[in-house]
Design an enzyme around this catalytic site. Structure first.
Site, PDB file in Angstrom:
ATOM      1  CE  LYS A 198      45.739  49.218  38.195  1.00 50.99           C
ATOM      2  NZ  LYS A 198      46.097  48.960  36.805  1.00 50.99           N
ATOM      3  CE  LYS A 221      40.684  49.099  27.474  1.00 47.18           C
ATOM      4  NZ  LYS A 221      42.080  49.553  27.530  1.00 47.18           N
ATOM      5  CE  LYS A 274      41.371  41.352  36.905  1.00 49.81           C
ATOM      6  NZ  LYS A 274      42.629  41.897  36.617  1.00 49.81           N
TER       7      LYS A 274
HETATM    8  P1  ATP Z   1      41.624  46.548  35.933  1.00 51.22           P
HETATM    9  O1  ATP Z   1      41.024  46.683  37.277  1.00 51.22           O
HETATM   10  O2  ATP Z   1      41.460  47.788  35.103  1.00 51.22           O
HETATM   11  O3  ATP Z   1      41.227  45.263  35.280  1.00 51.22           O
HETATM   12  P2  ATP Z   1      43.894  45.445  37.014  1.00 51.22           P
HETATM   13  O4  ATP Z   1      43.768  45.810  38.420  1.00 51.22           O
HETATM   14  O5  ATP Z   1      43.445  44.096  36.571  1.00 51.22           O
HETATM   15  O6  ATP Z   1      43.184  46.516  36.161  1.00 51.22           O
HETATM   16  P3  ATP Z   1      46.220  45.438  35.306  1.00 51.22           P
HETATM   17  O7  ATP Z   1      46.903  46.720  35.063  1.00 51.22           O
HETATM   18  O8  ATP Z   1      45.362  44.856  34.221  1.00 51.22           O
HETATM   19  O9  ATP Z   1      45.403  45.620  36.665  1.00 51.22           O
HETATM   20  O10 ATP Z   1      47.233  44.319  35.755  1.00 51.22           O
HETATM   21  C1  ATP Z   1      48.565  44.545  36.152  1.00 51.22           C
HETATM   22  C2  ATP Z   1      49.137  43.216  36.608  1.00 51.22           C
HETATM   23  O11 ATP Z   1      48.516  42.820  37.841  1.00 51.22           O
HETATM   24  C3  ATP Z   1      48.918  42.069  35.640  1.00 51.22           C
HETATM   25  O12 ATP Z   1      50.093  41.285  35.559  1.00 51.22           O
HETATM   26  C4  ATP Z   1      47.794  41.269  36.260  1.00 51.22           C
HETATM   27  O13 ATP Z   1      47.863  39.898  35.956  1.00 51.22           O
HETATM   28  C5  ATP Z   1      48.011  41.491  37.738  1.00 51.22           C
HETATM   29  N1  ATP Z   1      46.747  41.427  38.456  1.00 51.22           N
HETATM   30  C6  ATP Z   1      45.713  42.276  38.302  1.00 51.22           C
HETATM   31  N2  ATP Z   1      44.693  41.957  39.126  1.00 51.22           N
HETATM   32  C7  ATP Z   1      45.090  40.859  39.818  1.00 51.22           C
HETATM   33  C8  ATP Z   1      44.493  40.051  40.826  1.00 51.22           C
HETATM   34  N3  ATP Z   1      43.286  40.316  41.304  1.00 51.22           N
HETATM   35  N4  ATP Z   1      45.182  38.998  41.319  1.00 51.22           N
HETATM   36  C9  ATP Z   1      46.426  38.740  40.862  1.00 51.22           C
HETATM   37  N5  ATP Z   1      47.056  39.461  39.906  1.00 51.22           N
HETATM   38  C10 ATP Z   1      46.409  40.508  39.377  1.00 51.22           C
END
Ligand code: ATP
Ligand code: LTN
Length: 338
Positions: free
Chosen positions: A203, A119, A200
């Site tokens: 968001k 970051k 993956k």
């Molecule tokens: P960013 O897009 O900013 O990386 P994110 O979508 O990965 O955010 P987080 O807030 O980091 O979301 O994750 C919240 C929860 O959702 C965590 O427990 C994470 O393991 C799970 N998670 C996030 N993305 C996935 C995915 N693609 N598949 C399964 N689990 C996920």
């Protein structure tokens, strides 16, 4: 609201940043599991708005996203009758404990955190909150003496730091904190981007078509699934290396329907991608449509959301005061005369 008879259950705690919309990966990989754990654990689920301001935020959006995040979690099944749902800034103690923990936390350990380095690289000027962030996260966890903390891969290093700080405090003063364990969700729940199935679903993906949001309408979900990247082979079978798009759709369908991969491959033997995608879209819509409807009702009712947050903060505050006064006593701060 969540009753105190649950106090002897093990404590599970997790926090989520109020960053816009949750997606199908968050649901299948995380929130759905937490929701299933509510009967077996004393649960603390909170919106980490204090962590959120380590990166610049527009105040009105942060406030709006805080409610939206709460409503999305509740729409997925997090239930204020079973769990403590609250906002971090409503409870006193997180920052106070973070200060005490910072005084036993070596600076080098914070400077080595992967997320800080990533970051910090993207910022023109790096604020000290970004460096201090993992100490606040440790305080969030230890304040409630959590046994189990569900976190994604990117937060594991922060949980390791939390464990180190708990052990260090216990050794320096006397046993005070549980040393929390990470909770690893069911295998196979990693949802990949629909447009780039080698990374993956996320968001922060700039390609909106890659991510199914929890509150997307049925039409939007259908459009995203129908335009998901596949391959030119035409057969519906798992092959992560050569057919990552189809493999991803199979694993989403399997996670939703709980059908085995072999059963899915049989079901679609001889069928084309069009039919398969249509079935996957229908399955996603069947689980997400009720979530969106509940969300739409909740987000209109801010009075109710405020009540939930009030009750959640009151319950959390009781535990927080208890832990904080114990910690203050142990480090040698005299009790304030009443
Ligand atoms: P960013 O897009 O900013 O990386 P994110 O979508 O990965 O955010 P987080 O807030 O980091 O979301 O994750 C919240 C929860 O959702 C965590 O427990 C994470 O393991 C799970 N998670 C996030 N993305 C996935 C995915 N693609 N598949 C399964 N689990 C996920
Ligand atoms: N850093 C986490 C959010 C978070 C958290 C926590 C998670 C803050 N405090 C305590 C679990 C426990 C994130 O950005 N996902």
């Amino acid at each position: 609201m969540a009753d105190s008879a649950a106090i002897s259950k093990p404590v599970i705690l997790t926090g989520a940043q109020p960053t816009g919309r949750l997606h199908l990966g968050n649901y299948l990989g995380a929130v759905r599991n937490w929701s299933a754990m509510q009967n077996d654990y004393e649960c603390y689920f909170f919106v980490t708005n204090q962590h959120a301001i380590t990166l610049p935020k527009v105040p009105a959006e942060l406030r709006k996203n805080t409610y939206s995040c709460l409503a999305q979690y509740m729409a997925c099944g997090l239930d204020p009758e079973k769990s403590h749902l609250f906002v971090q800034s409503h409870v006193y103690g997180h920052n106070e404990l973070a200060w005490v923990l910072s005084c036993i936390c070596p600076l080098g350990q914070l400077e080595r955190m992967t997320q800080f380095k990533d970051k910090a690289k993207k910022q023109i000027s790096v604020n000290s909150g970004l460096l201090f962030y993992p100490v606040l996260m440790a305080a969030d966890i230890l304040l409630y003496n959590a046994h189990v903390v569900p976190v994604g891969e990117d937060q594991k290093q922060h949980l390791e730091l939390t464990r180190d700080l708990a052990e260090k405090f216990n050794a320096t003063y006397s046993p005070t904190f549980n040393v929390p364990e990470p909770y690893i969700g069911k295998a196979g729940a990693r949802v990949m981007s629909l447009q780039n199935p080698n990374s993956k679903m996320s968001k922060s993906d700039p390609n909106q078509l890659g991510t199914v949001d929890l509150i997307d309408t049925a039409d939007v979900i259908r459009k995203k699934i129908m335009s998901a990247v596949t391959d030119s082979e035409g057969s519906i079978r798992v092959d992560a290396e050569n057919k990552p798009g189809v493999t991803n759709l199979i694993s989403i369908y399997s996670a939703i329907t709980e059908k085995s991969v072999a059963a899915i491959e049989d079901e679609f033997a001889g069928k084309g991608y069009g039919d398969f995608k249509k079935t996957v879209a229908d399955a996603i819509i069947a689980v997400l449509d009720p979530v969106r409807q509940r969300y739409d009702e909740l987000i209109k009712n801010q009075g109710y959301l405020d009540e939930v947050l009030k009750a959640g903060a009151e319950a959390a505050q009781k535990t927080a005061w208890k832990t904080l006064s114990k910690v203050y006593r142990k480090v040698g701060f005299p009790e304030r005369a009443r």
